[in-house]
Design a protein around this motif. Structure first.
Motif, short mmCIF file in Angstrom:
data_model
loop_
_atom_site.label_atom_id
_atom_site.label_comp_id
_atom_site.label_asym_id
_atom_site.label_seq_id
_atom_site.Cartn_x
_atom_site.Cartn_y
_atom_site.Cartn_z
N LEU A 7 -41.22 -133.54 -56.28
CA LEU A 7 -41.07 -135.09 -56.88
C LEU A 7 -39.87 -135.65 -56.29
CD1 LEU A 7 -42.11 -134.82 -60.51
CD2 LEU A 7 -43.62 -135.98 -58.66
N GLU A 8 -38.95 -134.93 -56.22
CA GLU A 8 -37.61 -135.48 -55.75
C GLU A 8 -37.78 -135.66 -54.03
OE1 GLU A 8 -33.71 -136.99 -55.86
OE2 GLU A 8 -35.06 -136.30 -57.54
N LEU A 9 -38.27 -134.74 -53.54
CA LEU A 9 -38.35 -134.94 -51.98
C LEU A 9 -39.32 -136.20 -51.75
CD1 LEU A 9 -38.86 -131.25 -50.83
CD2 LEU A 9 -36.83 -132.74 -50.48
N THR A 10 -40.51 -136.35 -52.26
CA THR A 10 -41.37 -137.41 -52.04
C THR A 10 -40.65 -138.92 -52.43
OG1 THR A 10 -42.38 -137.11 -54.23
CG2 THR A 10 -43.36 -136.49 -52.38
N LYS A 11 -39.67 -138.76 -53.59
CA LYS A 11 -38.79 -139.87 -53.96
C LYS A 11 -37.98 -140.28 -52.88
CE LYS A 11 -35.49 -139.86 -56.83
NZ LYS A 11 -34.88 -139.72 -58.22
N ARG A 12 -37.27 -139.47 -52.14
CA ARG A 12 -36.23 -139.48 -51.23
C ARG A 12 -36.98 -139.93 -49.89
NH1 ARG A 12 -30.87 -137.49 -52.08
NH2 ARG A 12 -30.58 -137.21 -54.63
N SER A 13 -38.53 -139.55 -49.59
CA SER A 13 -38.70 -139.87 -48.18
C SER A 13 -39.14 -141.30 -48.26
CB SER A 13 -40.25 -139.19 -48.22
OG SER A 13 -41.16 -139.60 -49.01
N ASN A 14 -38.89 -142.26 -49.21
CA ASN A 14 -39.18 -143.41 -48.98
C ASN A 14 -40.74 -143.77 -48.63
OD1 ASN A 14 -36.49 -144.34 -49.53
ND2 ASN A 14 -35.90 -143.86 -47.53
N SER A 15 -41.79 -142.93 -49.02
CA SER A 15 -42.99 -143.26 -48.77
C SER A 15 -43.65 -143.59 -50.01
CB SER A 15 -43.62 -142.14 -48.12
OG SER A 15 -43.84 -141.18 -49.06
N LYS A 16 -45.02 -143.95 -50.11
CA LYS A 16 -45.62 -144.30 -51.27
C LYS A 16 -46.40 -143.07 -51.84
CE LYS A 16 -45.64 -149.29 -50.69
NZ LYS A 16 -46.38 -150.37 -50.45
N PHE A 17 -46.23 -141.96 -51.21
CA PHE A 17 -46.98 -140.57 -51.47
C PHE A 17 -46.65 -140.36 -52.71
CE2 PHE A 17 -47.34 -136.05 -51.58
CZ PHE A 17 -48.49 -135.91 -51.17
N ASN A 18 -48.13 -139.97 -53.72
CA ASN A 18 -47.67 -139.61 -54.90
C ASN A 18 -49.06 -138.80 -55.25
OD1 ASN A 18 -50.13 -141.40 -54.82
ND2 ASN A 18 -49.39 -142.61 -56.56
N ASN A 19 -49.41 -137.88 -54.14
CA ASN A 19 -50.38 -136.93 -54.37
C ASN A 19 -49.78 -135.44 -54.40
OD1 ASN A 19 -53.20 -136.03 -54.29
ND2 ASN A 19 -53.35 -136.37 -52.35
N ILE A 20 -49.33 -135.31 -55.63
CA ILE A 20 -48.87 -134.08 -56.17
C ILE A 20 -49.23 -133.49 -57.38
CG2 ILE A 20 -46.58 -132.74 -56.65
CD1 ILE A 20 -44.97 -134.99 -55.34
N LEU A 21 -49.95 -132.38 -57.30
CA LEU A 21 -50.63 -131.56 -58.34
C LEU A 21 -49.85 -130.43 -58.79
CD1 LEU A 21 -53.19 -131.04 -59.86
CD2 LEU A 21 -53.82 -129.59 -58.07
N LYS A 22 -49.49 -130.47 -60.00
CA LYS A 22 -48.85 -129.87 -61.00
C LYS A 22 -49.58 -128.56 -61.39
CE LYS A 22 -46.59 -131.37 -64.32
NZ LYS A 22 -45.85 -132.03 -65.82
N ILE A 23 -49.23 -127.22 -60.81
CA ILE A 23 -50.10 -126.08 -61.04
C ILE A 23 -49.28 -125.15 -61.82
CG2 ILE A 23 -51.82 -126.58 -59.28
CD1 ILE A 23 -50.36 -124.28 -57.73
N LYS A 24 -49.66 -124.13 -62.60
CA LYS A 24 -48.96 -122.88 -62.96
C LYS A 24 -49.24 -121.70 -62.28
CE LYS A 24 -48.44 -124.99 -67.56
NZ LYS A 24 -47.23 -124.61 -68.36
#
Length: 197
Positions: A142-159
């Motif tokens: 999440l932090e890396l995508t936030k800092r990438s200045n892109s609109k990417f939000n396709n992160i799946l939380k898995i266990k």
């Protein structure tokens, strides 16, 4: 991991050469709440057990020191390279939400090792390098995508299946740094180094 390391360090010690053994936070139990330089070690996996056995053996000589590290991550780490390429290609990232890490960068480790070599820090025998906080792989993604200045939000939380040894991580992933020459890397510095390379 054990016999060869012990033989090499003994050979070097016989020639008056100091050795710094790279160890791990895995020498502590997966259930531990205390990870100071002299907290009780009770490894929960084979990797940690071998690290503990080497520590015990080599610390019988005053020529040797132990450097325990948390996870080392930087822009060349395979998982981060994969995530960054997926962000660029707008592909889904799967990241563990139940595995805690307290990562540090290779440059942070290298700087410490250089200082150890040059400053002859023999008054301290066990050193810790850790991040100042701990977080999950999912939090890092999440932090890396936030800092990438892109609109990417396709992160799946898995266990992760924590019964599998390959996913082992101590309950408390960060190392306490109670002695003078142990060091913590700031979280913001870690993220900046990962992102800027």
């Amino acid at each position: 991991n054990f016999d060869g390391t012990i033989k090499l360090i003994k050979y070097l010690n016989e020639r008056g050469i100091r050795c710094l053994f790279i160890s791990s936070n895995c020498v502590f139990s997966e259930k531990t709440n205390s990870t100071s330089e002299f907290s009780e070690r009770d490894p929960s996996n084979v990797y940690g057990l071998y690290k503990k056995m080497v520590e015990d053996n080599i610390l019988t000589s005053k020529l040797n020191s132990v450097l325990r590290l948390t996870k080392v991550l930087d822009s060349e780490s395979s998982i981060l390279k994969l995530w960054i390429s997926k962000i660029v290609d707008n592909q889904k990232i799967e990241a563990f939400s139940n595995v805690k890490i307290s990562p540090i960068t290779s440059s942070f480790v290298s700087k410490f090792i250089r200082n150890w070599c040059l400053d002859n820090l023999q008054e301290q025998r066990v050193f810790h390098l850790s991040n100042e906080i701990e977080f999950s792989y999912y939090d890092l993604a999440l932090e890396l995508t936030k800092r990438s200045n892109s609109k990417f939000n396709n992160i799946l939380k898995i266990k992760a299946d924590l019964s599998e040894e390959k996913y082992f991580a101590p309950y408390k992933s960060l190392l306490e740094c109670n002695l003078e020459f142990s060091r913590k890397q700031r979280y913001s510095v870690l993220i900046d180094e990962i992102k800027n390379h």
